[in-house]
Structure formats: C-alpha cells, structure tokens
Motif scaffolding. Structure first.
Motif, PDB file in Angstrom:
ATOM      1  N   ALA A 274     -37.892  17.925 -24.470  1.00 40.40           N
ATOM      2  CA  ALA A 274     -38.130  17.051 -25.338  1.00 40.40           C
ATOM      3  C   ALA A 274     -36.727  16.695 -26.341  1.00 40.40           C
ATOM      4  N   THR A 275     -36.461  15.341 -26.252  1.00 40.99           N
ATOM      5  CA  THR A 275     -35.358  15.110 -27.060  1.00 40.99           C
ATOM      6  C   THR A 275     -35.347  14.201 -28.202  1.00 40.99           C
ATOM      7  N   TYR A 276     -34.924  14.721 -29.226  1.00 43.85           N
ATOM      8  CA  TYR A 276     -34.751  13.612 -30.387  1.00 43.85           C
ATOM      9  C   TYR A 276     -33.667  13.476 -30.792  1.00 43.85           C
ATOM     10  N   ARG A 277     -33.118  12.238 -30.975  1.00 45.62           N
ATOM     11  CA  ARG A 277     -31.866  12.156 -31.262  1.00 45.62           C
ATOM     12  C   ARG A 277     -31.826  10.420 -31.963  1.00 45.62           C
ATOM     13  N   VAL A 278     -30.705  10.336 -32.743  1.00 53.61           N
ATOM     14  CA  VAL A 278     -30.283   9.077 -33.139  1.00 53.61           C
ATOM     15  C   VAL A 278     -28.774   9.008 -33.106  1.00 53.61           C
ATOM     16  N   ASP A 279     -28.192   7.668 -33.060  1.00 45.31           N
ATOM     17  CA  ASP A 279     -26.899   7.370 -33.140  1.00 45.31           C
ATOM     18  C   ASP A 279     -26.617   6.848 -34.447  1.00 45.31           C
ATOM     19  N   GLY A 280     -25.148   6.565 -34.842  1.00 41.56           N
ATOM     20  CA  GLY A 280     -24.966   6.286 -36.159  1.00 41.56           C
ATOM     21  C   GLY A 280     -25.040   7.353 -37.409  1.00 41.56           C
ATOM     22  N   TYR A 281     -25.334   8.610 -36.991  1.00 42.02           N
ATOM     23  CA  TYR A 281     -25.351   9.809 -37.929  1.00 42.02           C
ATOM     24  C   TYR A 281     -24.340  10.098 -38.773  1.00 42.02           C
ATOM     25  N   GLY A 282     -24.415   9.952 -40.103  1.00 38.32           N
ATOM     26  CA  GLY A 282     -23.447  10.066 -40.987  1.00 38.32           C
ATOM     27  C   GLY A 282     -23.641  11.169 -42.097  1.00 38.32           C
ATOM     28  N   GLY A 283     -24.668  12.286 -41.715  1.00 41.75           N
ATOM     29  CA  GLY A 283     -25.165  13.242 -42.498  1.00 41.75           C
ATOM     30  C   GLY A 283     -26.506  13.140 -43.121  1.00 41.75           C
ATOM     31  N   GLY A 284     -26.712  14.312 -43.631  1.00 43.80           N
ATOM     32  CA  GLY A 284     -28.002  14.352 -44.191  1.00 43.80           C
ATOM     33  C   GLY A 284     -29.338  14.122 -43.493  1.00 43.80           C
ATOM     34  N   VAL A 285     -30.695  14.249 -43.719  1.00 43.86           N
ATOM     35  CA  VAL A 285     -31.624  14.504 -43.185  1.00 43.86           C
ATOM     36  C   VAL A 285     -32.048  13.194 -42.592  1.00 43.86           C
ATOM     37  N   VAL A 286     -32.470  13.167 -41.230  1.00 39.47           N
ATOM     38  CA  VAL A 286     -32.920  11.952 -40.646  1.00 39.47           C
ATOM     39  C   VAL A 286     -34.498  12.023 -40.696  1.00 39.47           C
ATOM     40  N   PRO A 287     -35.067  10.803 -41.040  1.00 41.13           N
ATOM     41  CA  PRO A 287     -36.553  10.873 -40.767  1.00 41.13           C
ATOM     42  C   PRO A 287     -37.215  11.076 -39.264  1.00 41.13           C
ATOM     43  N   ALA A 288     -38.176  11.900 -39.601  1.00 42.95           N
ATOM     44  CA  ALA A 288     -38.516  12.185 -38.274  1.00 42.95           C
ATOM     45  C   ALA A 288     -39.100  11.159 -37.413  1.00 42.95           C
ATOM     46  N   GLY A 289     -39.169  11.189 -35.981  1.00 44.43           N
ATOM     47  CA  GLY A 289     -39.586  10.271 -35.431  1.00 44.43           C
ATOM     48  C   GLY A 289     -40.260  10.812 -34.131  1.00 44.43           C
ATOM     49  N   PRO A 290     -40.701   9.981 -33.128  1.00 44.03           N
ATOM     50  CA  PRO A 290     -41.231  10.645 -31.820  1.00 44.03           C
ATOM     51  C   PRO A 290     -39.834  10.976 -31.077  1.00 44.03           C
ATOM     52  N   PRO A 291     -39.927  11.966 -30.058  1.00 46.51           N
ATOM     53  CA  PRO A 291     -38.826  12.128 -29.279  1.00 46.51           C
ATOM     54  C   PRO A 291     -38.393  10.825 -28.469  1.00 46.51           C
ATOM     55  N   VAL A 292     -37.293  10.570 -28.063  1.00 47.95           N
ATOM     56  CA  VAL A 292     -36.801   9.651 -27.026  1.00 47.95           C
ATOM     57  C   VAL A 292     -36.959   9.945 -25.708  1.00 47.95           C
ATOM     58  N   GLN A 293     -37.094  11.134 -25.558  1.00 47.48           N
ATOM     59  CA  GLN A 293     -36.985  11.411 -23.833  1.00 47.48           C
ATOM     60  C   GLN A 293     -37.913  12.585 -23.879  1.00 47.48           C
ATOM     61  N   VAL A 294     -38.729  12.738 -23.013  1.00 48.40           N
ATOM     62  CA  VAL A 294     -39.647  13.904 -22.358  1.00 48.40           C
ATOM     63  C   VAL A 294     -39.465  14.092 -21.111  1.00 48.40           C
ATOM     64  N   GLY A 295     -39.203  14.873 -20.444  1.00 47.01           N
ATOM     65  CA  GLY A 295     -39.032  15.009 -19.042  1.00 47.01           C
ATOM     66  C   GLY A 295     -38.780  16.434 -18.501  1.00 47.01           C
ATOM     67  N   GLN A 296     -38.161  16.667 -17.484  1.00 43.05           N
ATOM     68  CA  GLN A 296     -37.703  18.013 -16.756  1.00 43.05           C
ATOM     69  C   GLN A 296     -36.591  18.047 -15.964  1.00 43.05           C
ATOM     70  N   TYR A 297     -35.731  19.335 -15.970  1.00 44.06           N
ATOM     71  CA  TYR A 297     -34.734  19.558 -15.482  1.00 44.06           C
ATOM     72  C   TYR A 297     -35.172  20.201 -14.149  1.00 44.06           C
ATOM     73  N   GLU A 298     -34.598  20.055 -13.094  1.00 43.48           N
ATOM     74  CA  GLU A 298     -34.903  20.778 -11.854  1.00 43.48           C
ATOM     75  C   GLU A 298     -33.439  21.170 -11.254  1.00 43.48           C
ATOM     76  N   ASP A 299     -33.227  22.250 -11.165  1.00 46.17           N
ATOM     77  CA  ASP A 299     -32.011  23.174 -11.244  1.00 46.17           C
ATOM     78  C   ASP A 299     -32.213  24.016  -9.975  1.00 46.17           C
ATOM     79  N   SER A 300     -30.756  24.146  -9.695  1.00 44.14           N
ATOM     80  CA  SER A 300     -30.520  25.195  -8.551  1.00 44.14           C
ATOM     81  C   SER A 300     -29.308  25.891  -9.196  1.00 44.14           C
ATOM     82  N   PHE A 301     -29.253  27.082  -8.750  1.00 50.37           N
ATOM     83  CA  PHE A 301     -28.011  27.987  -9.241  1.00 50.37           C
ATOM     84  C   PHE A 301     -27.513  28.684  -8.353  1.00 50.37           C
ATOM     85  N   ARG A 302     -26.263  29.215  -8.507  1.00 50.43           N
ATOM     86  CA  ARG A 302     -25.502  30.064  -7.424  1.00 50.43           C
ATOM     87  C   ARG A 302     -24.774  31.133  -8.359  1.00 50.43           C
TER      88      ARG A 302
END
Length: 154
Positions: A97-125
């Motif tokens: 789940a990703t929480y994010r904002v653009d234009g951040y200048g410092g301080g605490v950002v009011p909480a909001g819902p996540p902007v993304q919820v998903g999954q990663y599918e990975d392969s490793f070597r």
C-alpha cells in the motif's frame, strides 16, 4: 537444497523486497537499480498498468531517479511469499500500500487513504558472488488513484 540454505535464500529475497521500498521512500530512489541484475526488468503492464518498462541497471537508475524531488511517500509491505525454485532462482508475491503526496515542503501531512494498493510479482537470481538480486519485478495495481498535492489531501 537443504532447509537452512532454503531459509537463507528466502530471507535474502525478502530483504530485497523491503530494501526496494526503503530506498524509494527513505533513501536515494535511483539506488534501487543496484538491487537488480545487470539485465533486470521492472514493468507495469496492462491491464491496470500503463505499459511502463525499464530494463537494465542504467535504465532502472534513470527511471527511478526521475521521481519528483518533492514527493513524500511511504509504502507498507505485507504478505511476502518467497518460493525458492532452484539453487540460484526464486519467485515472490508481496502486497503493498502506497501513501504519497507531491509538493511536500516539510512537516506532517494530514493522513489520507493510500493512493495505490497492489502486489509485486518478482523473480530473483543469485549472482556469481552469492548475492540474491531482483531479475524481474512486475507491478500489479488493482486499486489506484492520482497522487494528491501536499496541503490538499482529502
């Protein structure tokens, strides 16, 4: 593969999954390229994705390094399931789940819902030096929305 080797491989892959989001959120985003194999791939395919794809460390460094400098983000990872498929290969699925904002200048950002919820599918070597690396990461995004501007989070 004996049980201890399997456990160490699983843990190394889990660590990569977490290191990836820490580098994006708390470190230098371009540094995630070092977690991939030389020919590593990151992609966000349709449906649900816009077809973005980066292959090779230089392309990955450029892609993740282009993240806006004023972006504040935090990703929460869960349900990490690593499957060792061979002595030098593994796969994983993990939720985020990703929480994010653009234009951040410092301080605490009011909480909001996540902007993304998903999954990663990975392969490793496993590399020649014994380190585990991401070979291929696919982003699947069933829930998503626009990134809000700081100060205008709803």
């Amino acid at each position: 593969m004996d049980p201890l080797e399997r456990l160490l491989a699983e843990r190394a892959c889990e660590r990569l999954i977490i290191d990836f989001v820490h580098r994006l959120d708390l470190g230098e985003p371009a540094a995630v390229a070092g977690l991939f194999t030389e020919d590593g791939v990151w992609e966000w395919p349709p449906p649900g994705g816009d077809g973005r794809r980066a292959q090779g460390r230089e392309a990955l460094r450029e892609y993740f390094g282009s993240r806006p400098a004023d972006r504040l983000s935090r990703r929460f990872m869960s349900n990490v399931l690593v499957t060792v498929t061979g002595p030098d290969t593994a796969t994983a699925v993990s939720y985020f789940a990703t929480y994010r904002v653009d234009g951040y200048g410092g301080g605490v950002v009011p909480a909001g819902p996540p902007v993304q919820v998903g999954q990663y599918e990975d392969s490793f070597r496993r590399a020649d030096d014994g380190r585990w690396l991401l070979a291929h990461r696919v982003l699947r995004l069933p829930f998503g929305g626009p990134t809000p501007q700081a100060g205008r989070v709803s």
